[in-house]
Design a protein around this motif. Structure first.
Motif, PDB file in Angstrom:
ATOM      1  N   VAL A 134       0.813  -1.228   0.000  1.00  0.00           N
ATOM      2  CA  VAL A 134       0.000   0.000   0.000  1.00  0.00           C
ATOM      3  C   VAL A 134       0.846   1.279   0.000  1.00  0.00           C
ATOM      4  O   VAL A 134       0.422   2.311  -0.523  1.00  0.00           O
ATOM      5  CB  VAL A 134      -1.024  -0.028   1.162  1.00  0.00           C
ATOM      6  N   GLU A 135       2.079   1.207   0.542  1.00  0.00           N
ATOM      7  CA  GLU A 135       2.932   2.403   0.506  1.00  0.00           C
ATOM      8  C   GLU A 135       3.264   2.805  -0.938  1.00  0.00           C
ATOM      9  O   GLU A 135       3.341   3.976  -1.268  1.00  0.00           O
ATOM     10  CB  GLU A 135       4.265   2.189   1.247  1.00  0.00           C
ATOM     11  N   ARG A 136       3.489   1.802  -1.792  1.00  0.00           N
ATOM     12  CA  ARG A 136       3.821   2.069  -3.197  1.00  0.00           C
ATOM     13  C   ARG A 136       2.608   2.545  -3.984  1.00  0.00           C
ATOM     14  O   ARG A 136       2.728   2.944  -5.144  1.00  0.00           O
ATOM     15  CB  ARG A 136       4.419   0.819  -3.853  1.00  0.00           C
ATOM     16  N   LEU A 137       1.429   2.508  -3.363  1.00  0.00           N
ATOM     17  CA  LEU A 137       0.194   3.016  -3.977  1.00  0.00           C
ATOM     18  C   LEU A 137      -0.158   4.381  -3.391  1.00  0.00           C
ATOM     19  O   LEU A 137      -1.296   4.825  -3.491  1.00  0.00           O
ATOM     20  CB  LEU A 137      -0.957   2.035  -3.718  1.00  0.00           C
ATOM     21  N   ASN A 138       0.835   5.036  -2.778  1.00  0.00           N
ATOM     22  CA  ASN A 138       0.610   6.325  -2.104  1.00  0.00           C
ATOM     23  C   ASN A 138      -0.440   6.196  -0.995  1.00  0.00           C
ATOM     24  O   ASN A 138      -1.202   7.128  -0.745  1.00  0.00           O
ATOM     25  CB  ASN A 138       0.197   7.406  -3.110  1.00  0.00           C
ATOM     26  N   TYR A 139      -0.475   5.004  -0.367  1.00  0.00           N
ATOM     27  CA  TYR A 139      -1.408   4.708   0.725  1.00  0.00           C
ATOM     28  C   TYR A 139      -2.877   4.749   0.289  1.00  0.00           C
ATOM     29  O   TYR A 139      -3.778   4.891   1.111  1.00  0.00           O
ATOM     30  CB  TYR A 139      -1.193   5.648   1.922  1.00  0.00           C
ATOM     31  N   ILE A 140      -3.116   4.642  -1.009  1.00  0.00           N
ATOM     32  CA  ILE A 140      -4.498   4.574  -1.506  1.00  0.00           C
ATOM     33  C   ILE A 140      -4.782   3.115  -1.868  1.00  0.00           C
ATOM     34  O   ILE A 140      -4.212   2.589  -2.816  1.00  0.00           O
ATOM     35  CB  ILE A 140      -4.701   5.481  -2.735  1.00  0.00           C
ATOM     36  N   PRO A 141      -5.627   2.430  -1.094  1.00  0.00           N
ATOM     37  CA  PRO A 141      -5.819   0.996  -1.305  1.00  0.00           C
ATOM     38  C   PRO A 141      -6.794   0.676  -2.437  1.00  0.00           C
ATOM     39  O   PRO A 141      -7.584   1.535  -2.865  1.00  0.00           O
ATOM     40  CB  PRO A 141      -6.401   0.538   0.045  1.00  0.00           C
ATOM     41  N   LYS A 142      -6.729  -0.561  -2.928  1.00  0.00           N
ATOM     42  CA  LYS A 142      -7.830  -1.070  -3.744  1.00  0.00           C
ATOM     43  C   LYS A 142      -9.093  -1.025  -2.884  1.00  0.00           C
ATOM     44  O   LYS A 142      -8.993  -1.182  -1.683  1.00  0.00           O
ATOM     45  CB  LYS A 142      -7.559  -2.530  -4.145  1.00  0.00           C
ATOM     46  N   PRO A 143     -10.280  -0.853  -3.425  1.00  0.00           N
ATOM     47  CA  PRO A 143     -10.633  -0.822  -4.841  1.00  0.00           C
ATOM     48  C   PRO A 143     -10.557   0.542  -5.518  1.00  0.00           C
ATOM     49  O   PRO A 143     -11.075   0.703  -6.616  1.00  0.00           O
ATOM     50  CB  PRO A 143     -12.090  -1.310  -4.810  1.00  0.00           C
ATOM     51  N   HIS A 144      -9.914   1.532  -4.895  1.00  0.00           N
ATOM     52  CA  HIS A 144      -9.852   2.863  -5.508  1.00  0.00           C
ATOM     53  C   HIS A 144      -9.142   2.805  -6.860  1.00  0.00           C
ATOM     54  O   HIS A 144      -8.109   2.145  -6.998  1.00  0.00           O
ATOM     55  CB  HIS A 144      -9.120   3.842  -4.582  1.00  0.00           C
TER      56      HIS A 144
END
Length: 211
Positions: A134-144
């Motif tokens: 989730v850190e590599r997703l800028n802390y924006i989790p799926k399903p976003h």
């Protein structure tokens, strides 16, 4: 089929997280919230459930509403050396992954240290070209959508050439909206409209006709 890219979830997809790992993570999250928010166990559990339902991750709600440092929260609630005692996965998992043609990527809402640690303990980390916690997703989790866009952009992927393998129906809905082929890992007999294929275990992926 070689041009396909497989995007795998981790928990309850590649291993059986509901067999003890999730229970312990939830317990650690509840205790963390009781300590840092000054609430009792009942209120902590209610908040944890609400944030998970609202944001797809408890961490997201805590950082948004309470100013909790997401990195510290994730480190304290995902101790791999404790959680590994409950690790359960298919016998031939590594072999089955190795014969699947195409690139393979991990896209998980779990923290990076946890995702990498679990993959290493399952001895399958070398099958994946990239691993996204989730850190590599800028802390924006799926399903976003932003979580998916981050991976597609960084990896230079066309969603029409991607196969998403997941246990979560909301995450597969986003994948389908983007144009991916969707595979639901579930023992349920039903198959919702946004699911292209349903399998009970990873070994069954080899039998699917995906061309």
């Amino acid at each position: 089929m070689n041009h396909k890219t497989w995007i795998f979830d981790l928990d309850d997809t590649l291993h059986h997280a509901s067999g003890g790992i999730f229970d312990h993570i939830n317990k650690l999250m509840t205790e963390y919230m009781m300590r840092h928010l000054g609430v009792d166990e009942t209120e902590a559990c209610a908040l944890r459930s609400r944030y998970w339902a609202q944001y797809g991750a408890t961490m997201h709600g805590l950082s948004t509403h309470h100013g909790i440092d997401p990195q510290q929260f994730l480190i304290e609630t995902h101790p791999v050396e404790v959680l590994e005692q409950w690790l359960q996965f298919e016998d031939q998992l590594a072999e089955n992954l190795s014969v699947l043609p195409g690139r393979k990527i991990i896209l998980s809402n779990g923290p990076q240290h946890y995702v990498e640690g679990i993959l290493q303990r399952m001895r399958i980390q070398h099958h994946f070209e990239s691993v996204y916690g989730v850190e590599r997703l800028n802390y924006i989790p799926k399903p976003h959508l932003d979580a998916f866009h981050t991976v597609l952009a960084r990896e230079g992927l066309n969603p029409a050439h991607c196969i998403m393998v997941e246990d979560s129906l909301p995450n597969l809905l986003t994948a389908k909206e983007l144009g991916m082929t969707t595979i639901w890992v579930s023992k349920e007999p039903r198959k919702p409209a946004h699911v292209d294929h349903r399998v009970e275990k990873i070994s069954q992926l080899l039998r699917l006709r995906l061309d």
